[in-house]
Design a protein around this motif. Sequence first.
Motif, PDB file in Angstrom:
ATOM      1  N   UNK A 173      29.916  30.774  39.113  1.00 22.88           N
ATOM      2  CA  UNK A 173      30.027  31.757  40.382  1.00 22.88           C
ATOM      3  C   UNK A 173      31.018  31.407  41.162  1.00 22.88           C
ATOM      4  N   UNK A 174      31.604  30.229  41.244  1.00 17.84           N
ATOM      5  CA  UNK A 174      32.706  29.689  42.205  1.00 17.84           C
ATOM      6  C   UNK A 174      34.037  30.242  41.571  1.00 17.84           C
ATOM      7  N   UNK A 175      34.220  30.357  40.181  1.00 21.59           N
ATOM      8  CA  UNK A 175      35.024  30.769  39.340  1.00 21.59           C
ATOM      9  C   UNK A 175      35.326  32.210  39.694  1.00 21.59           C
ATOM     10  N   UNK A 176      34.010  32.898  39.550  1.00 23.45           N
ATOM     11  CA  UNK A 176      33.956  34.439  39.760  1.00 23.45           C
ATOM     12  C   UNK A 176      34.341  34.635  41.064  1.00 23.45           C
ATOM     13  N   UNK A 177      34.051  34.067  42.308  1.00 23.94           N
ATOM     14  CA  UNK A 177      34.317  34.103  43.687  1.00 23.94           C
ATOM     15  C   UNK A 177      36.104  34.144  43.629  1.00 23.94           C
ATOM     16  N   UNK A 178      36.852  33.047  42.971  1.00 28.74           N
ATOM     17  CA  UNK A 178      37.814  32.890  43.230  1.00 28.74           C
ATOM     18  C   UNK A 178      38.686  34.341  42.751  1.00 28.74           C
ATOM     19  N   UNK A 179      38.108  34.837  41.313  1.00 26.22           N
ATOM     20  CA  UNK A 179      38.928  35.953  40.739  1.00 26.22           C
ATOM     21  C   UNK A 179      38.606  37.013  41.739  1.00 26.22           C
ATOM     22  N   UNK A 180      37.414  37.358  42.237  1.00 30.82           N
ATOM     23  CA  UNK A 180      37.301  38.675  42.908  1.00 30.82           C
ATOM     24  C   UNK A 180      37.839  38.485  44.467  1.00 30.82           C
ATOM     25  N   UNK A 181      37.726  37.373  44.717  1.00 32.10           N
ATOM     26  CA  UNK A 181      38.446  37.227  46.265  1.00 32.10           C
ATOM     27  C   UNK A 181      39.974  37.695  46.434  1.00 32.10           C
ATOM     28  N   UNK A 182      40.662  37.140  45.326  1.00 34.96           N
ATOM     29  CA  UNK A 182      41.922  37.555  45.351  1.00 34.96           C
ATOM     30  C   UNK A 182      42.175  39.118  45.226  1.00 34.96           C
ATOM     31  N   UNK A 183      41.508  39.587  44.120  1.00 30.48           N
ATOM     32  CA  UNK A 183      41.517  40.978  43.922  1.00 30.48           C
ATOM     33  C   UNK A 183      40.973  41.817  45.036  1.00 30.48           C
ATOM     34  N   UNK A 184      39.952  41.309  45.745  1.00 21.85           N
ATOM     35  CA  UNK A 184      39.508  42.314  46.880  1.00 21.85           C
ATOM     36  C   UNK A 184      40.773  42.159  48.197  1.00 21.85           C
ATOM     37  N   UNK A 185      41.171  40.856  48.281  1.00 23.43           N
ATOM     38  CA  UNK A 185      42.025  40.702  49.455  1.00 23.43           C
ATOM     39  C   UNK A 185      43.091  41.398  49.073  1.00 23.43           C
ATOM     40  N   UNK A 186      43.842  41.571  48.018  1.00 22.61           N
ATOM     41  CA  UNK A 186      45.114  42.196  47.895  1.00 22.61           C
ATOM     42  C   UNK A 186      44.774  43.641  47.948  1.00 22.61           C
ATOM     43  N   UNK A 187      43.666  43.973  47.365  1.00 20.21           N
ATOM     44  CA  UNK A 187      43.328  45.639  47.568  1.00 20.21           C
ATOM     45  C   UNK A 187      43.088  45.863  49.030  1.00 20.21           C
TER      46      UNK A 187
ATOM     47  N   UNK B 179      37.760  41.185  53.037  1.00 16.78           N
ATOM     48  CA  UNK B 179      37.638  40.951  51.779  1.00 16.78           C
ATOM     49  C   UNK B 179      36.952  39.502  51.282  1.00 16.78           C
ATOM     50  N   UNK B 180      37.309  38.563  52.027  1.00 13.32           N
ATOM     51  CA  UNK B 180      36.778  37.156  51.717  1.00 13.32           C
ATOM     52  C   UNK B 180      35.120  37.281  51.869  1.00 13.32           C
ATOM     53  N   UNK B 181      34.984  37.844  53.208  1.00 13.76           N
ATOM     54  CA  UNK B 181      33.432  38.121  53.291  1.00 13.76           C
ATOM     55  C   UNK B 181      32.537  38.768  52.224  1.00 13.76           C
ATOM     56  N   UNK B 182      33.210  39.940  51.594  1.00 14.48           N
ATOM     57  CA  UNK B 182      32.646  40.569  50.580  1.00 14.48           C
ATOM     58  C   UNK B 182      32.438  39.930  49.567  1.00 14.48           C
ATOM     59  N   UNK B 183      33.600  39.198  49.133  1.00 13.46           N
ATOM     60  CA  UNK B 183      33.373  38.204  47.735  1.00 13.46           C
ATOM     61  C   UNK B 183      32.406  37.109  48.085  1.00 13.46           C
ATOM     62  N   UNK B 184      32.451  36.551  49.144  1.00 13.06           N
ATOM     63  CA  UNK B 184      31.271  35.480  49.439  1.00 13.06           C
ATOM     64  C   UNK B 184      30.036  35.872  49.350  1.00 13.06           C
ATOM     65  N   UNK B 185      29.678  37.250  49.909  1.00 12.81           N
ATOM     66  CA  UNK B 185      28.295  37.619  49.985  1.00 12.81           C
ATOM     67  C   UNK B 185      28.021  38.138  48.663  1.00 12.81           C
ATOM     68  N   UNK B 186      28.812  38.633  47.570  1.00 13.45           N
ATOM     69  CA  UNK B 186      28.589  38.865  46.328  1.00 13.45           C
ATOM     70  C   UNK B 186      28.292  37.815  45.568  1.00 13.45           C
ATOM     71  N   UNK B 187      29.206  36.566  45.706  1.00 14.81           N
ATOM     72  CA  UNK B 187      28.936  35.260  45.023  1.00 14.81           C
ATOM     73  C   UNK B 187      27.477  34.732  45.482  1.00 14.81           C
ATOM     74  N   UNK B 188      27.166  34.767  46.671  1.00 13.69           N
ATOM     75  CA  UNK B 188      26.102  34.391  47.109  1.00 13.69           C
ATOM     76  C   UNK B 188      24.801  35.049  46.500  1.00 13.69           C
ATOM     77  N   UNK B 189      24.710  36.304  46.380  1.00 13.58           N
ATOM     78  CA  UNK B 189      23.902  37.042  45.931  1.00 13.58           C
ATOM     79  C   UNK B 189      23.609  36.923  44.389  1.00 13.58           C
ATOM     80  N   UNK B 190      24.434  36.661  43.862  1.00 16.35           N
ATOM     81  CA  UNK B 190      24.534  36.273  42.501  1.00 16.35           C
ATOM     82  C   UNK B 190      23.974  34.845  42.364  1.00 16.35           C
TER      83      UNK B 190
END
Length: 193
Positions: free
Chosen positions: A84-98, A46-57
């Motif tokens: 983008x860092x704020x976005x990463x923080x938001x989606x990382x926790x959502x993706x991790x929990x899911x 999940x962290x990796x997906x969030x990081x890749x998404x943030x990097x792409x943005x």
Amino acid sequence: MTPKMTRWTLALVAGLMLTGLAQAQTKKELIAKVIQLQQPSVENVARSIAAQTAQQILEATGPAVAQQPADKREAVAKDVQAEVKKFYGDIESVLRDRAVKLAPTAMAPVLEEKFSEDELKQLVAWLESPTAKKFNESAPVLLETMQQKLVADTRGTVEPKIRTLEGTLRKKLGLPAAAPASPAASAAKPAKK
């Protein structure tokens, strides 16, 4: 068949059925244990997906930032990075929990199909072993070291290909050719080791 034999046969069948149910339950428990022991890996996905998404943005916003007036470019870049860092923080926790919630339904059928009960027991024993824990703790360092060496080793081969691709894409998109790097910009780059 005699009544005694019928009772014995029924008892035997019932015992076999209960044994089968107990083994199935045991296998399910082993699968649940494997999934639980793999939770850090699931969270890393999940962290990796969030990081890749943030990097792409960040990469996608790069050209727009570069087009900003020189006196505002650094401030805009910092603002974009903060967002983008704020976005990463938001989606990382959502993706991790899911991911943690989805892991049992995603992983259990594969474990059920691919592993026997004995293999699951061995897998749990391995995952719980001090050696496996030490290896898993070392894995990020191992992979990071490998990644750094791979990038350094292939930089001379890959960078010219990237520049060629950029040129080809610029032509196809009707964009102006990239300005050659100025001597000052080249001097600012760290020396290769």
